[in-house]
Design a protein around this motif. Sequence first.
Motif, PDB file in Angstrom:
ATOM      1  N   LYS A  20       0.811  -1.215   0.000  1.00 24.46           N
ATOM      2  CA  LYS A  20       0.000   0.000   0.000  1.00 24.46           C
ATOM      3  C   LYS A  20       0.844   1.264   0.000  1.00 24.46           C
ATOM      4  O   LYS A  20       0.318   2.354   0.183  1.00 24.46           O
ATOM      5  N   ALA A  21       2.146   1.138  -0.112  1.00 22.33           N
ATOM      6  CA  ALA A  21       3.024   2.300  -0.020  1.00 22.33           C
ATOM      7  C   ALA A  21       2.665   3.323  -1.089  1.00 22.33           C
ATOM      8  O   ALA A  21       2.228   2.951  -2.171  1.00 22.33           O
ATOM      9  N   PRO A  22       2.851   4.625  -0.843  1.00 27.31           N
ATOM     10  CA  PRO A  22       3.348   5.183   0.411  1.00 27.31           C
ATOM     11  C   PRO A  22       2.312   5.108   1.534  1.00 27.31           C
ATOM     12  O   PRO A  22       1.132   5.294   1.280  1.00 27.31           O
ATOM     13  N   CYS A  23       2.804   4.838   2.716  1.00 24.77           N
ATOM     14  CA  CYS A  23       1.910   4.729   3.863  1.00 24.77           C
ATOM     15  C   CYS A  23       2.690   4.879   5.162  1.00 24.77           C
ATOM     16  O   CYS A  23       3.917   5.002   5.140  1.00 24.77           O
ATOM     17  N   ILE A  24       1.944   4.878   6.255  1.00 23.87           N
ATOM     18  CA  ILE A  24       2.569   4.978   7.577  1.00 23.87           C
ATOM     19  C   ILE A  24       2.215   3.753   8.397  1.00 23.87           C
ATOM     20  O   ILE A  24       1.071   3.324   8.413  1.00 23.87           O
ATOM     21  N   ILE A  25       3.212   3.194   9.041  1.00 21.60           N
ATOM     22  CA  ILE A  25       2.960   2.152  10.043  1.00 21.60           C
ATOM     23  C   ILE A  25       3.176   2.789  11.402  1.00 21.60           C
ATOM     24  O   ILE A  25       4.234   3.365  11.653  1.00 21.60           O
ATOM     25  N   PHE A  26       2.173   2.701  12.257  1.00 23.87           N
ATOM     26  CA  PHE A  26       2.300   3.301  13.584  1.00 23.87           C
ATOM     27  C   PHE A  26       2.238   2.213  14.651  1.00 23.87           C
ATOM     28  O   PHE A  26       1.296   1.431  14.698  1.00 23.87           O
ATOM     29  N   ILE A  27       3.261   2.140  15.478  1.00 25.93           N
ATOM     30  CA  ILE A  27       3.277   1.164  16.577  1.00 25.93           C
ATOM     31  C   ILE A  27       3.143   1.919  17.891  1.00 25.93           C
ATOM     32  O   ILE A  27       4.050   2.630  18.305  1.00 25.93           O
ATOM     33  N   ASP A  28       1.989   1.785  18.516  1.00 25.62           N
ATOM     34  CA  ASP A  28       1.765   2.441  19.796  1.00 25.62           C
ATOM     35  C   ASP A  28       2.404   1.591  20.892  1.00 25.62           C
ATOM     36  O   ASP A  28       2.569   0.388  20.720  1.00 25.62           O
ATOM     37  N   GLU A  29       2.763   2.228  21.987  1.00 22.55           N
ATOM     38  CA  GLU A  29       3.346   1.510  23.147  1.00 22.55           C
ATOM     39  C   GLU A  29       4.469   0.596  22.714  1.00 22.55           C
ATOM     40  O   GLU A  29       4.486  -0.586  23.053  1.00 22.55           O
ATOM     41  N   ILE A  30       5.401   1.120  21.971  1.00 22.93           N
ATOM     42  CA  ILE A  30       6.458   0.235  21.476  1.00 22.93           C
ATOM     43  C   ILE A  30       7.311  -0.306  22.613  1.00 22.93           C
ATOM     44  O   ILE A  30       7.969  -1.328  22.480  1.00 22.93           O
ATOM     45  N   ASP A  31       7.249   0.356  23.775  1.00 25.34           N
ATOM     46  CA  ASP A  31       8.026  -0.136  24.918  1.00 25.34           C
ATOM     47  C   ASP A  31       7.578  -1.532  25.359  1.00 25.34           C
ATOM     48  O   ASP A  31       8.361  -2.308  25.890  1.00 25.34           O
ATOM     49  N   ALA A  32       6.304  -1.841  25.110  1.00 26.84           N
ATOM     50  CA  ALA A  32       5.809  -3.171  25.489  1.00 26.84           C
ATOM     51  C   ALA A  32       6.541  -4.253  24.701  1.00 26.84           C
ATOM     52  O   ALA A  32       6.742  -5.362  25.160  1.00 26.84           O
ATOM     53  N   LEU A  33       6.944  -3.888  23.515  1.00 26.61           N
ATOM     54  CA  LEU A  33       7.598  -4.834  22.612  1.00 26.61           C
ATOM     55  C   LEU A  33       9.110  -4.735  22.713  1.00 26.61           C
ATOM     56  O   LEU A  33       9.817  -5.729  22.667  1.00 26.61           O
ATOM     57  N   GLY A  34       9.575  -3.503  22.859  1.00 32.83           N
ATOM     58  CA  GLY A  34      11.010  -3.265  22.716  1.00 32.83           C
ATOM     59  C   GLY A  34      11.744  -3.002  23.998  1.00 32.83           C
ATOM     60  O   GLY A  34      12.711  -2.269  24.028  1.00 32.83           O
ATOM     61  N   LYS A  35      11.267  -3.594  25.089  1.00 31.75           N
ATOM     62  CA  LYS A  35      11.963  -3.424  26.369  1.00 31.75           C
ATOM     63  C   LYS A  35      13.370  -3.966  26.276  1.00 31.75           C
ATOM     64  O   LYS A  35      13.624  -4.944  25.586  1.00 31.75           O
ATOM     65  N   VAL A  36      14.249  -3.349  26.999  1.00 33.43           N
ATOM     66  CA  VAL A  36      15.620  -3.836  27.046  1.00 33.43           C
ATOM     67  C   VAL A  36      15.580  -5.308  27.409  1.00 33.43           C
ATOM     68  O   VAL A  36      14.908  -5.710  28.337  1.00 33.43           O
ATOM     69  N   ARG A  37      16.309  -6.103  26.653  1.00 34.08           N
ATOM     70  CA  ARG A  37      16.137  -7.538  26.782  1.00 34.08           C
ATOM     71  C   ARG A  37      16.521  -8.066  28.155  1.00 34.08           C
ATOM     72  O   ARG A  37      15.805  -8.851  28.738  1.00 34.08           O
ATOM     73  N   ALA A  38      17.639  -7.611  28.661  1.00 33.58           N
ATOM     74  CA  ALA A  38      18.101  -8.167  29.929  1.00 33.58           C
ATOM     75  C   ALA A  38      17.177  -7.777  31.077  1.00 33.58           C
ATOM     76  O   ALA A  38      17.003  -8.510  32.026  1.00 33.58           O
TER      77      ALA A  38
END
Length: 614
Positions: free
Chosen positions: A248-266
Amino acid sequence: MKRRHLARISFLFIVFLTVLAMHRNAYAAFSSTERIPYSDFKALIQQNRLEEVIMSPTTIKGILKPEEGQKIKKTITTVKIEDQELIKELIAHKVRFSATTNGGWSQSLFLLWFLPMIIFFILMARVRRGATGAGLMAIGKSRANLYIDKDTGVTFNDVAGVDEAKEELKEVIDYLQNPQKYQRLGGKIPKGVLLVGPTGTGKTLLAKAVAGEAKVPFFSISGSGFVEMFVGVGAARVRDLFAQAQEKAPCIIFIDEIDALGKVRAAAPVSGGHEERENTLNQLLVEMDGFDTRKGVILMAATNRPEVLDPALLRPGRFDRHILVDRPDIKGREEILRVHCKNIKLGKDVDIKIVAARTPGFVGADLANVVNEAALLAARVGKDAVGMDSLEEAINRVIAGLEKKKKVMSRKEQEIIAYHESGHALVAESVPGADKVHRISIIPRGISALGYTLQLPTEDRYLLTRSELLDRLAVLLGGRVAEEIKFQEISTGAQNDLERATDIAMSMVREYGMSEKLGPMTFQNGRRPQFLDLGYRTSRELSEDVSKDIDNEVKKIVFDTYSRVKGILTENKDRLETLAKLLLEKEVVEGEELRKIIDGKVTPQKQSPPPGLT
Ligand code: ADP
Ligand code: ZN
């Protein structure tokens, strides 16, 4: 939740099969087979009615001699009992007998273990496939988290009080409208834009507005939506999301609360969702690295906890553009209120400025809430316009809700903070060795920091001289001294300042050898003495005398600086007043304005308290 659901289904399934298997095993319940007690079985032998017997390790199957006129031979089974006599009896009564070594066993083993396992694997395979294609119902449901909007219909006019963020995002819009233009010039466009700010400040709205302004589709998904899913599903959905977006480009992907997914691994707690989140995050990183910006896909994400994000996400080529979406100042709140009042019939007595002044610390979502609540209140009592009274009541209600979250401060607190921060700022500008003031704010943020004075170093520093350290100490004490001068009273708000001030003085004496009395010696290897005292005695035990001297020297440094600061601020009392009043009125004062006040270009106004404040 869903994972547990599936586990339960499989568990029930296994239980069912087990019961079935045991059932079969114990009684060999074939349709024409009768289960009989062992005693009856023995009786049949005695009555010479058995033709043949087949023994398995656990059961015995018997085939009866056909009765007259019957063609079908009846069979019976019984559970095997340890019976020394059986074989002799069978021989005596001329019954043919044989045994199978594992007949019953293989059957039950298969049913108990292999069949459920096979079915489980089939189920899992379907679940995994379900992530991308059609699958189980549960998957179909969670797919609803992915939200696609062909045209958000939101424009920059709907987002107020975040002018800086809008300015930065204009480039993204321009790019989405004309990807070819950028391609031709080989310009580099950010792949990922991270919007950072407290909840409700309009990050989602802003992302939608970018899509709306550029007239491109908007894909949105919440980071927390990935985590609760089955193993492998999160990663599959990320792949799916990027595949769809690229179509569908051009388009925007928006990820809300990315911290839920991208927390520091350790730092992540060891739990079931842990590995899954990591898989999903890795897939996201892979997709981000793999996709070509020239196709016109821009990734936007929002977080209110940037400090917990995995650094891998923030690396160049990923979310390397960060935009702060902060709590609005009084002017911003006014603009936001105007946006939300657009479709509301307001009474003649309404002054939006007053509403803005009454709502320090409110974010856009809170303000939208106020307007909505006021409209409902007015409607309930049958008014034909929303008056100031309804707005006042709505504010009180929203404050009551927020107070539980400790976001709102009283007028008196605001005043104290204004003087406190003004003190820091004026001292910072008056002493030569401190960094220049960039911005002063009394907008409450979070629970701990009440206001702040932001100083930016004009150059990177590695070495600090004694007088520079003393100047820094002075700036830290400025807040407390200002409170004392204005209110002849001090609050608890300076605690952190005093801690840091003491730290500096302590380091000067103990580490840098900057005390006159003790001379150029160090007395502690550690950098933060007050923590290290806990069981971390350094190689050099200090004598009582030296300890006392250190304490006295630290005290002397702090007290000397304190009186120096008091001198500076008493001398500048007018400026302190002007600055604090300006802060109360505007909540944010930029460094430029501050320097104008110091130069005397802004004269102290004979000012009535800001509107609406009591
Ligand atoms: P965030 O994503 O930062 O948590 P949202 O974008 O979800 O905040 O905001 C929630 C709602 O609050 C929006 O839909 C809008 O009605 C209102 N709002 C928040 N910030 C603003 C703003 N800056 N201007 C106008 N409305 C806002
Ligand atoms: Zn302070």
